[in-house]
Design a protein around this motif. Structure first.
Motif, PDB file in Angstrom:
ATOM      1  N   UNK A  31      -0.118 -20.149 -26.959  1.00  0.00           N
ATOM      2  CA  UNK A  31      -1.004 -19.091 -26.478  1.00  0.00           C
ATOM      3  C   UNK A  31      -0.266 -18.169 -25.511  1.00  0.00           C
ATOM      4  N   UNK A  32      -0.667 -16.912 -25.497  1.00  0.00           N
ATOM      5  CA  UNK A  32      -0.080 -15.952 -24.562  1.00  0.00           C
ATOM      6  C   UNK A  32      -0.367 -16.384 -23.131  1.00  0.00           C
ATOM      7  N   UNK A  33      -1.584 -16.812 -22.890  1.00  0.00           N
ATOM      8  CA  UNK A  33      -1.994 -17.315 -21.575  1.00  0.00           C
ATOM      9  C   UNK A  33      -2.784 -18.592 -21.797  1.00  0.00           C
ATOM     10  N   UNK A  34      -2.315 -19.678 -21.205  1.00  0.00           N
ATOM     11  CA  UNK A  34      -2.894 -20.978 -21.487  1.00  0.00           C
ATOM     12  C   UNK A  34      -4.298 -21.153 -20.912  1.00  0.00           C
ATOM     13  N   UNK A  35      -4.524 -20.621 -19.722  1.00  0.00           N
ATOM     14  CA  UNK A  35      -5.800 -20.837 -19.057  1.00  0.00           C
ATOM     15  C   UNK A  35      -6.118 -19.659 -18.143  1.00  0.00           C
ATOM     16  N   UNK A  36      -7.316 -19.626 -17.622  1.00  0.00           N
ATOM     17  CA  UNK A  36      -7.716 -18.558 -16.701  1.00  0.00           C
ATOM     18  C   UNK A  36      -6.866 -18.618 -15.439  1.00  0.00           C
ATOM     19  N   UNK A  37      -6.354 -17.449 -15.029  1.00  0.00           N
ATOM     20  CA  UNK A  37      -5.579 -17.349 -13.807  1.00  0.00           C
ATOM     21  C   UNK A  37      -6.232 -16.349 -12.866  1.00  0.00           C
ATOM     22  N   UNK A  38      -6.194 -16.666 -11.585  1.00  0.00           N
ATOM     23  CA  UNK A  38      -6.785 -15.807 -10.561  1.00  0.00           C
ATOM     24  C   UNK A  38      -5.748 -15.534  -9.483  1.00  0.00           C
ATOM     25  N   UNK A  39      -5.522 -14.251  -9.190  1.00  0.00           N
ATOM     26  CA  UNK A  39      -4.638 -13.851  -8.096  1.00  0.00           C
ATOM     27  C   UNK A  39      -5.483 -13.248  -6.985  1.00  0.00           C
ATOM     28  N   UNK A  40      -5.258 -13.714  -5.787  1.00  0.00           N
ATOM     29  CA  UNK A  40      -5.877 -13.106  -4.614  1.00  0.00           C
ATOM     30  C   UNK A  40      -4.778 -12.463  -3.787  1.00  0.00           C
ATOM     31  N   UNK A  41      -4.893 -11.151  -3.565  1.00  0.00           N
ATOM     32  CA  UNK A  41      -3.889 -10.390  -2.835  1.00  0.00           C
ATOM     33  C   UNK A  41      -4.515  -9.760  -1.602  1.00  0.00           C
ATOM     34  N   UNK A  42      -3.780  -9.743  -0.522  1.00  0.00           N
ATOM     35  CA  UNK A  42      -4.283  -9.154   0.707  1.00  0.00           C
ATOM     36  C   UNK A  42      -3.117  -8.543   1.474  1.00  0.00           C
ATOM     37  N   UNK A  43      -3.401  -7.487   2.244  1.00  0.00           N
ATOM     38  CA  UNK A  43      -2.349  -6.865   3.041  1.00  0.00           C
ATOM     39  C   UNK A  43      -2.940  -6.249   4.297  1.00  0.00           C
ATOM     40  N   UNK A  44      -2.094  -6.161   5.311  1.00  0.00           N
ATOM     41  CA  UNK A  44      -2.434  -5.458   6.545  1.00  0.00           C
ATOM     42  C   UNK A  44      -1.339  -4.433   6.795  1.00  0.00           C
ATOM     43  N   UNK A  45      -1.720  -3.161   6.929  1.00  0.00           N
ATOM     44  CA  UNK A  45      -0.766  -2.065   7.064  1.00  0.00           C
ATOM     45  C   UNK A  45      -1.065  -1.291   8.331  1.00  0.00           C
ATOM     46  N   UNK A  46      -0.007  -0.918   9.054  1.00  0.00           N
ATOM     47  CA  UNK A  46      -0.170  -0.073  10.238  1.00  0.00           C
ATOM     48  C   UNK A  46       0.946   0.958  10.268  1.00  0.00           C
ATOM     49  N   UNK A  47       0.643   2.142  10.786  1.00  0.00           N
ATOM     50  CA  UNK A  47       1.639   3.208  10.899  1.00  0.00           C
ATOM     51  C   UNK A  47       1.391   4.016  12.162  1.00  0.00           C
ATOM     52  N   UNK A  48       2.417   4.780  12.549  1.00  0.00           N
ATOM     53  CA  UNK A  48       2.287   5.684  13.676  1.00  0.00           C
ATOM     54  C   UNK A  48       3.348   6.766  13.549  1.00  0.00           C
ATOM     55  N   UNK A  49       3.133   7.872  14.241  1.00  0.00           N
ATOM     56  CA  UNK A  49       4.047   8.996  14.213  1.00  0.00           C
ATOM     57  C   UNK A  49       3.436  10.167  14.946  1.00  0.00           C
ATOM     58  N   UNK A  50       4.152  11.304  14.967  1.00  0.00           N
ATOM     59  CA  UNK A  50       3.704  12.465  15.737  1.00  0.00           C
ATOM     60  C   UNK A  50       3.645  13.744  14.907  1.00  0.00           C
ATOM     61  N   UNK A  51       3.491  13.606  13.587  1.00  0.00           N
ATOM     62  CA  UNK A  51       3.500  14.783  12.718  1.00  0.00           C
ATOM     63  C   UNK A  51       2.319  14.776  11.761  1.00  0.00           C
ATOM     64  N   UNK A  52       1.123  14.644  12.295  1.00  0.00           N
ATOM     65  CA  UNK A  52      -0.067  14.540  11.454  1.00  0.00           C
ATOM     66  C   UNK A  52      -0.346  15.839  10.710  1.00  0.00           C
ATOM     67  N   UNK A  53      -0.526  15.745   9.395  1.00  0.00           N
ATOM     68  CA  UNK A  53      -0.856  16.920   8.591  1.00  0.00           C
ATOM     69  C   UNK A  53      -2.262  17.427   8.893  1.00  0.00           C
ATOM     70  N   UNK A  54      -3.157  16.538   9.310  1.00  0.00           N
ATOM     71  CA  UNK A  54      -4.524  16.948   9.633  1.00  0.00           C
ATOM     72  C   UNK A  54      -4.526  17.964  10.762  1.00  0.00           C
ATOM     73  N   UNK A  55      -3.605  17.843  11.701  1.00  0.00           N
ATOM     74  CA  UNK A  55      -3.515  18.789  12.818  1.00  0.00           C
ATOM     75  C   UNK A  55      -2.281  19.674  12.703  1.00  0.00           C
ATOM     76  N   UNK A  56      -1.904  20.009  11.475  1.00  0.00           N
ATOM     77  CA  UNK A  56      -0.893  21.030  11.232  1.00  0.00           C
ATOM     78  C   UNK A  56       0.531  20.653  11.549  1.00  0.00           C
ATOM     79  N   UNK A  57       0.878  19.367  11.413  1.00  0.00           N
ATOM     80  CA  UNK A  57       2.258  18.945  11.636  1.00  0.00           C
ATOM     81  C   UNK A  57       2.542  18.395  13.012  1.00  0.00           C
ATOM     82  N   UNK A  58       1.531  18.343  13.885  1.00  0.00           N
ATOM     83  CA  UNK A  58       1.678  17.709  15.201  1.00  0.00           C
ATOM     84  C   UNK A  58       0.518  16.737  15.384  1.00  0.00           C
ATOM     85  N   UNK A  59       0.643  15.838  16.335  1.00  0.00           N
ATOM     86  CA  UNK A  59      -0.456  14.924  16.622  1.00  0.00           C
ATOM     87  C   UNK A  59      -0.228  13.545  16.041  1.00  0.00           C
TER      88      UNK A  59
END
Length: 437
Positions: A31-59
């Motif tokens: 069989x291509x896949x023998x049995x039911x498989x379940x993947x649980x994926x999770x992530x935590x992402x954080x960023x920072x900077x001083x060039x926000x596009x929302x405020x025109x390249x600064x912020x």
């Protein structure tokens, strides 16, 4: 006559046995896949900077995001597999909160606002179906995807066809996807009074706030008439086992986008227009304006070298260009190190460089006479480095259990990303794979 009868009987016996072997092969093929498989994926992402596009390249560009996804693979029979991928992502963004920075306290591009745009929820559901031929040398698949968030909705369809040759040492595939997206355009708060049904400076927003600097604030603003975006992609790949320890692959991706490719809430400031402020926040002269079409091409390759039972070298390179003027190079290397039968370490490094889009202008560098302009630093010239480290646990016998599912693997990875601008980010990912007993 006896000899003829004997020959007929032998022939019938041989044919019957051959048929039985053929039936046996059909019934007991892997069989291509023998049995039911379940993947649980999770992530935590954080960023920072001083060039926000929302405020025109600064912020501030501060943002955090938590994502969770379930992928369920279900064998329908020996040849067919149904996969369901469902995910949810929740983010909090100091940058996007400044779509309306005037709703609580003194406005400042480097401070977060508590407005509705400070957080959002993205949800995705994808269903795919794949079929493999009896000899497992042909595989085709089809998928349907839908995703939604506060100001965006996307519907996608796609499919792929894969062929294996040369005793499965050679693999060729083609894939295609179409995404039909719709914006619910949200504009910077100070520009909304200048929309189709607005009253300009007579709006209560301006009568309740004090403008400093240029008191005759008159932005260049028109609402978008078409809020749709269509994306079409076509991919080709070729994979070859070059040696018992070496495998290489090549890939070509072509993408055509049409429609609203500008982000409606990203501000732009002109160098030839006097500045206007409310509190410490500069009022937008315009919103980002980009062409309504974009063609992208990416060409890449991988080379994986199995050195021994302990160490494997995985390398990748990609060259990208588009008709907006961006050219980029990506190169990466990963060194999986198998320290025991079940544990593997994954150190990795990735470098990326790109040229600026033709329409990119830093803060207050665009001209009011320009046709297109953006201060989004994702479209600027920059280089970036990413360092990663991970650990993987694998148990092919799935001895550990959760209800009726055996735990096959656990993957934990951490990545640190830094640009040569002020931008940096971190992401932690975790993946768990279970198989039904």
């Amino acid at each position: 006559m006896k000899n003829i009868i004997l020959i007929i009987c032998v022939f019938a016996f041989v044919k019957a046995n051959a048929q039985n072997r053929q039936d046996s092969t059909t019934v007991y093929k892997k069989r291509v896949l023998e049995t039911v498989e379940v993947d649980f994926l999770s992530s935590y992402y954080s960023q920072d900077g001083d060039n926000a596009a929302v405020s025109g390249g600064i912020g501030t560009e501060e943002l955090t995001d938590v994502t969770s996804a379930f992928i369920i693979s279900i064998p329908l029979n020996d040849d067919d597999v149904l996969t369901i991928d469902a995910g949810v992502s929740a983010y909090t963004s100091a940058s996007s909160s400044n779509v309306n920075p005037f709703d609580d306290g003194p406005a400042d591009p480097y401070q977060a606002s508590s407005g509705a745009s400070s957080s959002d929820l993205w949800a995705n559901l994808t269903g795919s179906y794949s079929h493999s031929s009896n000899d497992r040398n042909t595989i085709w698949s089809a998928k349907l995807a839908v995703s939604s968030e506060y100001d965006y909705f996307s519907l996608g369809v796609g499919g792929s066809y894969t062929k294996l040759f040369n005793e499965k040492n050679t693999e060729v595939s083609i894939s295609g996807n179409v995404y039909i997206d719709t914006w619910n355009a949200i504009y910077p708060s100070e520009l909304r009074p200048f929309g189709k049904e607005g009253s300009g400076l007579n709006n209560s927003f301006f009568t309740q706030n004090t403008i400093t600097g240029n008191l005759n604030y008159s932005p260049r603003f028109n609402e978008f008439n078409d809020e749709g975006r269509n994306s079409y992609s076509l991919g080709f790949s070729f994979s070859q086992i070059l040696h018992k320890n070496v495998q290489g692959s090549l890939a070509l991706d072509l993408i055509q986008q049409q429609g609203l490719l500008s982000t409606p809430f990203q501000r732009v400031y002109f160098s030839d227009v006097e500045d206007s402020f409310i509190d410490n926040f500069q009022l937008a002269d315009a919103i980002e304006r980009l062409p309504d079409s974009r063609f992208k091409v990416a060409i890449g390759g991988r080379l994986n070298w199995y050195l021994n039972e302990i160490l494997t070298i995985r390398t990748f390179y990609r060259y990208y260009f588009d008709d907006w003027g961006i050219n980029s190079h990506t190169a990466s290397i990963a060194l999986p190190i198998k320290i025991t039968g079940k544990f593997t370490l994954y150190p990795s490094y990735r470098i990326y460089t790109q040229t600026a889009a033709d329409y990119f202008r830093p803060h207050e560098a665009a001209l009011s006479t320009d046709e297109f302009y953006t201060s989004d630093y994702d479209l600027s010239e920059y280089s970036a480095n990413q360092f990663g480290f991970g650990v993987s646990y694998t148990d092919i016998f799935a001895k550990a259990h959760l209800w009726k599912f055996g735990l096959k693997s656990i993957d934990l990875k951490f990545y640190q990303y830094d640009r040569d601008t002020s931008f940096s980010s971190n992401i932690i990912t975790a993946g768990f794979k279970f198989a039904m007993d």
